[in-house]
Write a protein that holds these residues in place. Structure first.
Motif, PDB file in Angstrom:
ATOM      1  N   ASP A 152       8.892   1.387  -9.173  1.00 19.40           N
ATOM      2  CA  ASP A 152       7.843   3.150 -10.360  1.00 19.40           C
ATOM      3  C   ASP A 152       6.309   2.688 -10.231  1.00 19.40           C
ATOM      4  OD1 ASP A 152       7.581  -0.037 -10.744  1.00 19.40           O
ATOM      5  OD2 ASP A 152       8.868   0.077 -12.616  1.00 19.40           O
ATOM      6  N   LYS A 153       6.221   1.540  -9.382  1.00 20.56           N
ATOM      7  CA  LYS A 153       4.570   1.805  -9.316  1.00 20.56           C
ATOM      8  C   LYS A 153       3.976   2.878  -8.528  1.00 20.56           C
ATOM      9  CE  LYS A 153       0.855  -2.190  -9.583  1.00 20.56           C
ATOM     10  NZ  LYS A 153       0.551  -1.922 -10.714  1.00 20.56           N
ATOM     11  N   ILE A 154       3.785   4.092  -8.407  1.00 17.45           N
ATOM     12  CA  ILE A 154       2.548   4.314  -7.512  1.00 17.45           C
ATOM     13  C   ILE A 154       1.752   4.287  -7.355  1.00 17.45           C
ATOM     14  CG2 ILE A 154       2.320   6.887  -6.986  1.00 17.45           C
ATOM     15  CD1 ILE A 154       5.663   6.651  -6.963  1.00 17.45           C
ATOM     16  N   ILE A 155       1.135   3.638  -5.611  1.00 10.39           N
ATOM     17  CA  ILE A 155      -1.078   3.167  -5.786  1.00 10.39           C
ATOM     18  C   ILE A 155      -0.806   4.178  -4.838  1.00 10.39           C
ATOM     19  CG2 ILE A 155      -1.927   1.671  -3.878  1.00 10.39           C
ATOM     20  CD1 ILE A 155       0.007   0.000  -5.926  1.00 10.39           C
ATOM     21  N   LYS A 156      -1.978   4.523  -5.452  1.00 10.85           N
ATOM     22  CA  LYS A 156      -3.174   5.924  -5.154  1.00 10.85           C
ATOM     23  C   LYS A 156      -4.659   4.988  -4.347  1.00 10.85           C
ATOM     24  CE  LYS A 156      -1.715   8.662  -8.436  1.00 10.85           C
ATOM     25  NZ  LYS A 156      -2.171  10.663  -8.247  1.00 10.85           N
ATOM     26  N   PHE A 157      -4.724   6.169  -3.184  1.00 10.32           N
ATOM     27  CA  PHE A 157      -6.208   5.685  -2.959  1.00 10.32           C
ATOM     28  C   PHE A 157      -7.475   6.605  -2.776  1.00 10.32           C
ATOM     29  CE2 PHE A 157      -2.255   3.918  -0.273  1.00 10.32           C
ATOM     30  CZ  PHE A 157      -3.181   2.172   0.501  1.00 10.32           C
TER      31      PHE A 157
ATOM     32  N   MET B 250      -4.450  -4.162   8.460  1.00  6.32           N
ATOM     33  CA  MET B 250      -5.522  -3.574   7.302  1.00  6.32           C
ATOM     34  C   MET B 250      -5.513  -2.004   7.601  1.00  6.32           C
ATOM     35  SD  MET B 250      -6.775  -5.888   4.766  1.00  6.32           S
ATOM     36  CE  MET B 250      -7.848  -4.581   4.021  1.00  6.32           C
ATOM     37  N   GLU B 251      -3.826  -1.614   7.094  1.00  7.39           N
ATOM     38  CA  GLU B 251      -4.327  -0.390   6.875  1.00  7.39           C
ATOM     39  C   GLU B 251      -2.933   0.187   6.130  1.00  7.39           C
ATOM     40  OE1 GLU B 251      -1.808  -0.081  11.062  1.00  7.39           O
ATOM     41  OE2 GLU B 251      -0.126  -1.977  10.144  1.00  7.39           O
ATOM     42  N   VAL B 252      -2.989   1.468   5.557  1.00  7.34           N
ATOM     43  CA  VAL B 252      -2.375   2.225   4.344  1.00  7.34           C
ATOM     44  C   VAL B 252      -0.971   1.624   3.928  1.00  7.34           C
ATOM     45  CG1 VAL B 252      -3.938   3.302   3.582  1.00  7.34           C
ATOM     46  CG2 VAL B 252      -1.626   4.146   4.912  1.00  7.34           C
ATOM     47  N   VAL B 253       0.383   1.334   5.201  1.00  7.40           N
ATOM     48  CA  VAL B 253       1.592   0.681   4.698  1.00  7.40           C
ATOM     49  C   VAL B 253       1.596  -0.681   3.935  1.00  7.40           C
ATOM     50  CG1 VAL B 253       3.632   0.644   5.373  1.00  7.40           C
ATOM     51  CG2 VAL B 253       2.410   2.193   6.028  1.00  7.40           C
ATOM     52  N   THR B 254       1.025  -1.236   4.402  1.00 10.29           N
ATOM     53  CA  THR B 254       0.628  -2.845   4.326  1.00 10.29           C
ATOM     54  C   THR B 254      -0.274  -2.961   3.053  1.00 10.29           C
ATOM     55  OG1 THR B 254       0.197  -3.182   6.992  1.00 10.29           O
ATOM     56  CG2 THR B 254       0.037  -5.011   5.294  1.00 10.29           C
ATOM     57  N   LEU B 255      -1.429  -1.972   2.869  1.00  8.08           N
ATOM     58  CA  LEU B 255      -2.082  -2.293   1.413  1.00  8.08           C
ATOM     59  C   LEU B 255      -1.396  -1.748   0.469  1.00  8.08           C
ATOM     60  CD1 LEU B 255      -5.897  -0.591   2.427  1.00  8.08           C
ATOM     61  CD2 LEU B 255      -5.122  -3.139   2.330  1.00  8.08           C
TER      62      LEU B 255
ATOM     63  N   LEU C   4       9.911   5.240   4.108  1.00  4.56           N
ATOM     64  CA  LEU C   4       9.141   4.800   2.751  1.00  4.56           C
ATOM     65  C   LEU C   4       9.530   6.199   2.139  1.00  4.56           C
ATOM     66  CD1 LEU C   4       6.437   3.628   4.122  1.00  4.56           C
ATOM     67  CD2 LEU C   4       7.281   3.214   2.309  1.00  4.56           C
ATOM     68  N   ARG C   5      10.135   6.893   1.297  1.00  2.76           N
ATOM     69  CA  ARG C   5      10.586   8.085   0.818  1.00  2.76           C
ATOM     70  C   ARG C   5      10.074   7.286  -0.399  1.00  2.76           C
ATOM     71  NH1 ARG C   5      14.335  10.470   3.926  1.00  2.76           N
ATOM     72  NH2 ARG C   5      15.473   8.456   4.301  1.00  2.76           N
ATOM     73  N   ALA C   6       8.941   8.902  -1.176  1.00  2.00           N
ATOM     74  CA  ALA C   6       8.556   8.399  -2.529  1.00  2.00           C
ATOM     75  C   ALA C   6       9.415   7.983  -3.575  1.00  2.00           C
ATOM     76  CB  ALA C   6       8.015   9.741  -2.877  1.00  2.00           C
ATOM     77  N   GLY C   7       9.241   7.608  -4.283  1.00  6.84           N
ATOM     78  CA  GLY C   7       9.727   6.768  -5.818  1.00  6.84           C
ATOM     79  C   GLY C   7      10.709   6.004  -4.787  1.00  6.84           C
ATOM     80  N   GLU C   8      10.951   5.794  -3.822  1.00 13.05           N
ATOM     81  CA  GLU C   8      12.438   4.738  -3.411  1.00 13.05           C
ATOM     82  C   GLU C   8      11.345   3.754  -3.073  1.00 13.05           C
ATOM     83  OE1 GLU C   8      14.928   5.771  -0.773  1.00 13.05           O
ATOM     84  OE2 GLU C   8      14.207   4.507   0.686  1.00 13.05           O
ATOM     85  N   ASP C   9      10.991   3.312  -2.283  1.00 14.21           N
ATOM     86  CA  ASP C   9      10.344   2.040  -1.675  1.00 14.21           C
ATOM     87  C   ASP C   9       9.170   1.920  -2.543  1.00 14.21           C
ATOM     88  OD1 ASP C   9      11.119   1.142   1.933  1.00 14.21           O
ATOM     89  OD2 ASP C   9      11.560   1.185   0.330  1.00 14.21           O
ATOM     90  N   GLN C  10       8.813   2.620  -3.436  1.00 17.35           N
ATOM     91  CA  GLN C  10       7.338   2.387  -4.356  1.00 17.35           C
ATOM     92  C   GLN C  10       7.851   2.275  -5.497  1.00 17.35           C
ATOM     93  OE1 GLN C  10       4.702   3.648  -4.185  1.00 17.35           O
ATOM     94  NE2 GLN C  10       3.593   4.843  -2.410  1.00 17.35           N
TER      95      GLN C  10
ATOM     96  N   GLU D 195       1.812  -2.103   0.057  1.00 15.07           N
ATOM     97  CA  GLU D 195       2.721  -3.536  -0.559  1.00 15.07           C
ATOM     98  C   GLU D 195       1.822  -4.444  -1.594  1.00 15.07           C
ATOM     99  OE1 GLU D 195       4.074  -6.206   2.526  1.00 15.07           O
ATOM    100  OE2 GLU D 195       4.782  -3.683   3.993  1.00 15.07           O
ATOM    101  N   TRP D 196       0.945  -4.944  -0.549  1.00 14.87           N
ATOM    102  CA  TRP D 196      -0.037  -6.237  -0.701  1.00 14.87           C
ATOM    103  C   TRP D 196      -0.628  -5.573  -2.482  1.00 14.87           C
ATOM    104  CZ3 TRP D 196      -1.688 -10.955  -0.471  1.00 14.87           C
ATOM    105  CH2 TRP D 196       0.057 -11.362   1.226  1.00 14.87           C
ATOM    106  N   GLY D 197      -0.942  -4.127  -2.171  1.00  8.33           N
ATOM    107  CA  GLY D 197      -1.632  -3.954  -3.907  1.00  8.33           C
ATOM    108  C   GLY D 197      -0.571  -4.065  -4.868  1.00  8.33           C
ATOM    109  N   LYS D 198       1.135  -3.482  -4.381  1.00  5.85           N
ATOM    110  CA  LYS D 198       1.752  -3.929  -5.771  1.00  5.85           C
ATOM    111  C   LYS D 198       2.048  -5.275  -6.037  1.00  5.85           C
ATOM    112  CE  LYS D 198       4.492  -0.112  -4.439  1.00  5.85           C
ATOM    113  NZ  LYS D 198       5.978   0.245  -3.677  1.00  5.85           N
ATOM    114  N   LYS D 199       1.338  -5.933  -4.847  1.00  6.47           N
ATOM    115  CA  LYS D 199       1.583  -8.227  -5.529  1.00  6.47           C
ATOM    116  C   LYS D 199       0.406  -8.207  -5.939  1.00  6.47           C
ATOM    117  CE  LYS D 199       3.720  -9.325  -0.802  1.00  6.47           C
ATOM    118  NZ  LYS D 199       3.391 -10.233   0.708  1.00  6.47           N
ATOM    119  N   LYS D 200      -0.953  -7.855  -5.704  1.00  7.74           N
ATOM    120  CA  LYS D 200      -2.057  -8.208  -6.147  1.00  7.74           C
ATOM    121  C   LYS D 200      -2.192  -7.519  -8.092  1.00  7.74           C
ATOM    122  CE  LYS D 200      -3.972 -10.897  -2.793  1.00  7.74           C
ATOM    123  NZ  LYS D 200      -4.775 -11.702  -3.765  1.00  7.74           N
TER     124      LYS D 200
END
Ligand SMILES: [Zn+2]
Ligand SMILES: [Zn+2]
Length: 429
Positions: free
Chosen positions: A80-85, A21-26, A72-78, A28-33
């Motif tokens: 087209d979907k940018i997850i915000k916190f 439960m840390e932001v990189v994994t979250l 985790l360069r912006a726009g790369e691994d993110q 990733e999972w935000g995108k899956k969900k």
């Protein structure tokens, strides 16, 4: 802009929480969900805040995104979907008020790190221990916490968490209050939203006219990534900002707050009354017949969420006040797959098919709420497609949870399965 938000979860700094439960994994999972806005959780924990400052950047909206570094360069691994916190945490207030011990969980939302730092400093100045747990136990009252929060930044806000659970909630049977006013006194008008919690859904809350002016939100309270989004909120933002989030929650405008996504409340741990150790559970009506005493051990029953709602309700079930936000009930996809395959929820077979379906179906909410039956059948199988259609229609079987024991919700019973079995065999040959 349609935004799905999960506004309550815990980081690895809270007790009994997955180290993932840390932001990189979250992210990733935000995108899956299929989630766009995720709470950081645990925002009162100084070590976690330090980590968040390294990993997230404030983007001027009052929300944050992953800092572009390493792979985790912006726009790369993110993509087209940018997850915000959103900076958020839960605190546990335990204090005496009007001769009773009160235990209250509240969610605190902040628009920037500066306010977080100042708030945490205020807590430490008052001798609070915020360093040992991501969800700290504070000896301050709910009202004191709200006052400190508003003094630090009047844009910050407090939302009482899972308001019906027996042990730690605003309306809890064991340590709560009967009204918002009783708890927050003259600050009660600052409370404009509440979290319904896993064991209750909006329809249950609509039975209280006292909640007509309160916006009801739903969140996962996840302690592991898989549970992210088991409840969530669907908004239509004009400008995707913290200020607009607060405004939507204040206004409860159905054009901007489209619906909440709900766990079936029977599946929650505190829906019914009972005693876990006595293996006894019952409905509120039955409890009253037993005078709220456990027939096994003769001690007072732990009264669940349904019981408290019935006790405080002034309307019948089924009443829908005007302009309240509608909801959709779901069963998490991995639970559906597990039921259909007849194997454990987190078994390899379930998780493999889950990942496969997500890959083709876009994300979990898209599969559960949007895709048509034929499409689901192609990416999963016929029985999963049938299960999701039944779930959408609310045709489910439920054994209610009680006294900390999760309930069980299934889409099929034995008879249904016998009907489908010949087909199912063909599918997995
Ligand atoms: Zn809580
Ligand atoms: Zn008992």
């Amino acid at each position: 802009m349609k935004i799905i938000a999960d506004l309550h979860l815990h980081s690895k700094y809270s007790r009994a929480t997955s180290p993932k439960m840390e932001v990189v994994t979250l992210t990733e999972w935000g995108k899956k969900k299929g989630i766009d806005l995720i709470a950081t959780g645990d925002i009162t924990h100084p070590e976690y805040v330090k980590e968040l400052k390294e990993q997230l950047v404030e983007d001027g909206s009052g929300f944050l995104t992953l800092r572009p570094f390493g792979k985790l360069r912006a726009g790369e691994d993110q993509g087209d979907k940018i997850i915000k916190f959103v900076l958020c945490g839960e605190i546990s207030c335990i204090y005496k008020h009007k001769d009773k011990t009160r235990r209250q969980h509240h969610l605190l939302f902040f628009p920037d790190f500066a306010s977080v730092d100042q708030f945490n400093q205020e807590l430490e100045n008052r001798g609070c221990n915020i360093r040992s747990d991501g969800r700290p136990i504070l000896g301050l009252s709910s009202k004191e916490i709200l006052q400190i929060l508003l003094d630090v930044n009047s844009e910050a806000f407090l939302v009482p968490a899972h308001v019906w659970t027996p042990w730690f909630a605003l309306f809890g049977s064991k340590s709560g209050y009967d009204s918002v006013e009783e708890c927050f006194e003259d600050l009660a008008p600052e409370i404009f939203a509440m979290e319904t919690g896993l064991s209750s859904d909006p329809a249950m809350n609509w039975r209280l006219s006292a909640l007509d002016n309160i916006t009801l939100i739903s969140n996962s309270d996840a302690h592991s990534p898989l549970n992210l989004g088991r409840e969530a909120n669907v908004f239509d933002f004009q400008e995707f900002t913290f200020a607009e989030l607060k405004q939507i929650l204040k206004d409860e405008d159905p054009k901007k707050f489209l619906y909440t996504i709900e766990f079936y409340p029977q599946e929650g741990k505190y829906h019914y009354d009972g005693h876990r150790s006595c293996k006894f559970s019952c409905s509120p009506e039955e409890s009253l017949k037993h005078k709220n005493i456990c027939p096994v051990c003769k001690k007072p029953l732990v009264l669940g969420v349904d019981h408290r709602v019935v006790a405080l309700a002034d309307r019948e079930l089924g009443f829908k006040p005007e302009n309240k936000i509608p909801f959709k009930s779901i069963i998490p996809l991995y639970e559906i797959i597990s039921e259909v395959l007849g194997v454990g929820k987190q078994s390899k077979r379930v998780m493999n098919l889950y990942e496969e379906m997500i890959m083709v179906g876009g994300n979990e909410f898209n599969i559960l709420l949007e895709l048509d039956k034929e499409k689901i059948a192609t990416i999963g199988n016929d029985l999963i497609a049938e299960a999701i259609m039944r779930m959408r229609a609310g045709k489910i079987y439920a054994i209610p949870g009680y006294d900390g024991e999760f309930g069980r919700v299934t889409v099929f019973n034995n008879e249904d399965l016998n009907h489908f079995k010949p087909k199912q065999k063909e599918l997995f040959l």
